[in-house]
Design an enzyme around this catalytic site. Structure first.
Site, PDB file in Angstrom:
ATOM      1  N   MET A  30       0.849  -1.200   0.000  1.00  0.00           N
ATOM      2  CA  MET A  30       0.000   0.000   0.000  1.00  0.00           C
ATOM      3  C   MET A  30       0.883   1.248   0.000  1.00  0.00           C
ATOM      4  SD  MET A  30      -3.458  -0.885   2.038  1.00  0.00           S
ATOM      5  CE  MET A  30      -2.872  -0.557   3.680  1.00  0.00           C
ATOM      6  N   ALA A  32       4.034   3.956   0.920  1.00  0.00           N
ATOM      7  CA  ALA A  32       4.742   4.451   2.117  1.00  0.00           C
ATOM      8  C   ALA A  32       5.831   3.436   2.478  1.00  0.00           C
ATOM      9  CB  ALA A  32       3.781   4.674   3.282  1.00  0.00           C
ATOM     10  N   HIS A  37       9.501  -3.351   3.208  1.00  0.00           N
ATOM     11  CA  HIS A  37       9.050  -3.640   1.838  1.00  0.00           C
ATOM     12  C   HIS A  37      10.237  -3.967   0.940  1.00  0.00           C
ATOM     13  CE1 HIS A  37       5.778  -0.851   3.315  1.00  0.00           C
ATOM     14  NE2 HIS A  37       5.068  -1.865   2.872  1.00  0.00           N
ATOM     15  N   GLU A 148       5.977 -11.212   7.321  1.00  0.00           N
ATOM     16  CA  GLU A 148       5.437 -11.955   8.471  1.00  0.00           C
ATOM     17  C   GLU A 148       4.930 -11.024   9.560  1.00  0.00           C
ATOM     18  OE1 GLU A 148       8.371 -14.723   9.851  1.00  0.00           O
ATOM     19  OE2 GLU A 148       7.908 -16.154   8.258  1.00  0.00           O
ATOM     20  N   LYS A 149       5.224  -9.727   9.456  1.00  0.00           N
ATOM     21  CA  LYS A 149       4.704  -8.821  10.493  1.00  0.00           C
ATOM     22  C   LYS A 149       3.174  -8.900  10.529  1.00  0.00           C
ATOM     23  CE  LYS A 149       4.105  -4.189  10.722  1.00  0.00           C
ATOM     24  NZ  LYS A 149       2.772  -4.092  11.024  1.00  0.00           N
ATOM     25  N   ASP A 150       2.578  -8.967   9.341  1.00  0.00           N
ATOM     26  CA  ASP A 150       1.122  -9.149   9.255  1.00  0.00           C
ATOM     27  C   ASP A 150       0.865 -10.650   9.171  1.00  0.00           C
ATOM     28  OD1 ASP A 150       0.154  -6.323   9.078  1.00  0.00           O
ATOM     29  OD2 ASP A 150       1.546  -6.338   7.407  1.00  0.00           O
ATOM     30  N   GLN A 153      -2.595 -11.892   8.195  1.00  0.00           N
ATOM     31  CA  GLN A 153      -2.828 -11.630   6.760  1.00  0.00           C
ATOM     32  C   GLN A 153      -2.179 -12.718   5.910  1.00  0.00           C
ATOM     33  OE1 GLN A 153      -2.626  -7.676   4.672  1.00  0.00           O
ATOM     34  NE2 GLN A 153      -0.532  -8.323   4.246  1.00  0.00           N
ATOM     35  N   SER A 186       4.563   1.160   8.206  1.00  0.00           N
ATOM     36  CA  SER A 186       4.251   2.486   7.642  1.00  0.00           C
ATOM     37  C   SER A 186       3.598   3.370   8.693  1.00  0.00           C
ATOM     38  CB  SER A 186       3.314   2.351   6.441  1.00  0.00           C
ATOM     39  OG  SER A 186       3.876   1.471   5.497  1.00  0.00           O
ATOM     40  N   ARG A 187       3.006   2.754   9.714  1.00  0.00           N
ATOM     41  CA  ARG A 187       2.302   3.545  10.732  1.00  0.00           C
ATOM     42  C   ARG A 187       3.240   4.095  11.809  1.00  0.00           C
ATOM     43  NH1 ARG A 187      -2.082  -0.396   9.536  1.00  0.00           N
ATOM     44  NH2 ARG A 187      -3.770   0.852   8.721  1.00  0.00           N
TER      45      ARG A 187
HETATM   46  O1  PAF Z   1       0.005  -5.612   3.660  1.00  0.00           O
HETATM   47  C1  PAF Z   1      -0.440  -4.727   2.901  1.00  0.00           C
HETATM   48  O2  PAF Z   1       0.233  -3.734   2.581  1.00  0.00           O
HETATM   49  C2  PAF Z   1      -1.852  -4.869   2.341  1.00  0.00           C
HETATM   50  O3  PAF Z   1      -2.708  -5.441   3.267  1.00  0.00           O
HETATM   51  C3  PAF Z   1      -1.895  -5.619   1.004  1.00  0.00           C
HETATM   52  C4  PAF Z   1      -1.439  -7.065   1.154  1.00  0.00           C
HETATM   53  C5  PAF Z   1      -1.034  -4.908  -0.019  1.00  0.00           C
HETATM   54  C6  PAF Z   1      -3.332  -5.648   0.475  1.00  0.00           C
HETATM   55  O4  PAF Z   1      -3.830  -4.361   0.292  1.00  0.00           O
END
Ligand code: PAF
Length: 281
Positions: A30, A32, A37, A148-150, A153, A186-187
């Site tokens: 997303m 930022a 990343h 893996e931070k998320d 997800q 990013s936050r």
């Molecule tokens: O982890 C993220 O940045 C978002 O949740 C993703 C996987 C790009 C989906 O919008």
């Protein structure tokens, strides 16, 4: 690096990449962008592979009262970082291209979405699963890279890929951290200096708890100590939970991979982090 904003141009550029006989690896983001990343881009760069990143701030994964309007947008800096990292193509769709008028389909993954983030962010993972499925269909990658931070997800995407037969290898990349241990996010830019200093309590509390659980201490007491530590450090704790690393079920067995996850708010900034036990992945 090619920067592409419309579907037709994307299809042409991907056909050209594929004509070279290369694999395509996708890094959905997303924007930022930060070193976390870039670690995904680095992991995706393999011989014979072209790396495609996407930047799309997905409105459907933000709930009411969440930070969509103030989510950081830094397109030029992101493009520079991706170029320097050796990314081959950036897919930058707009909201209208992703969700044209009449768009009515949503993907819901049951089970792994239900606790943790899913409990406090209703609809969040429907938005994530829907946009990631669309990105998979638009780009058609051989592999896709997620941090893996998320962790939840990542579990949701693995489940969706298995259930919907996407022929895509999902690769989880270890969390990147600042020198003091705070997970890159990013936050983090929302934290002021004092909050940033206090925030390090989150990875530290998880580390202490993971070691205590590893020594065989009572899980309930360890988790409640971790919550108390975070509260004393200035966090408003959402959850600290030990789960099975694959199913994310709270029913864990010590000889199976487990993961300790936490979410807590520092001021108005909600931070998440997690740590493996038993090499849980
Ligand atoms: O982890 C993220 O940045 C978002 O949740 C993703 C996987 C790009 C989906 O919008």
């Amino acid at each position: 690096m090619q920067v592409i904003r419309d579907r037709e141009a994307l299809a042409e550029a991907l056909a050209a990449l594929r004509a070279e006989g290369t694999r395509v690896a996708l890094v959905p983001t997303m924007g930022a962008l930060h070193a976390g990343h870039i670690a995904l881009i680095e992991a995706a760069k393999r011989p014979g592979t072209k790396v495609v990143a996407s930047i799309f701030v997905n409105p459907r994964q933000f709930g009411a009262g969440e930070d969509l309007s103030r989510y950081p947008r830094r397109e030029l800096a992101d493009i520079r970082m991706l170029t320097e990292a050796g990314c081959d193509l950036l897919w930058l769709p707009g909201v209208d291209a992703m969700y044209p008028e009449g768009h009515a389909t949503s993907i819901r993954v049951a089970g792994v979405t239900e606790g943790l983030e899913g409990a406090s962010r209703p609809g969040h993972f429907d938005g994530v699963a829907t946009v990631v499925a669309k990105l998979f269909n638009q780009v058609g990658p051989d592999a896709a890279y997620f941090g893996e931070k998320d962790f939840q997800q990542l579990a949701v995407i693995r489940r969706m890929v298995a259930d919907l037969d996407f022929p895509i290898e999902v690769v989880g990349v270890p969390t990147q951290r600042d020198d003091d241990g705070l997970a890159l996010s990013s936050r983090n830019i929302y934290l002021d200096e004092e909050q940033r200093a206090k925030a390090v309590a989150l990875p530290r509390a998880l580390g202490v708890a993971a070691r205590a659980i590893g020594r065989g201490e009572d899980v309930g007491s360890v988790l409640s100590d971790a919550r108390a530590t975070l509260t004393a450090a200035g966090f408003e704790v959402d959850y600290v939970e030990l789960v099975d690393a694959a199913s994310l079920s709270p029913d864990t067995v010590a000889d199976r991979p487990r993961r300790l996850l936490a979410a807590a708010r520092m001021g108005s900034t909600r931070l998440i982090d997690n740590i493996a036990l038993n090499d849980g992945a």
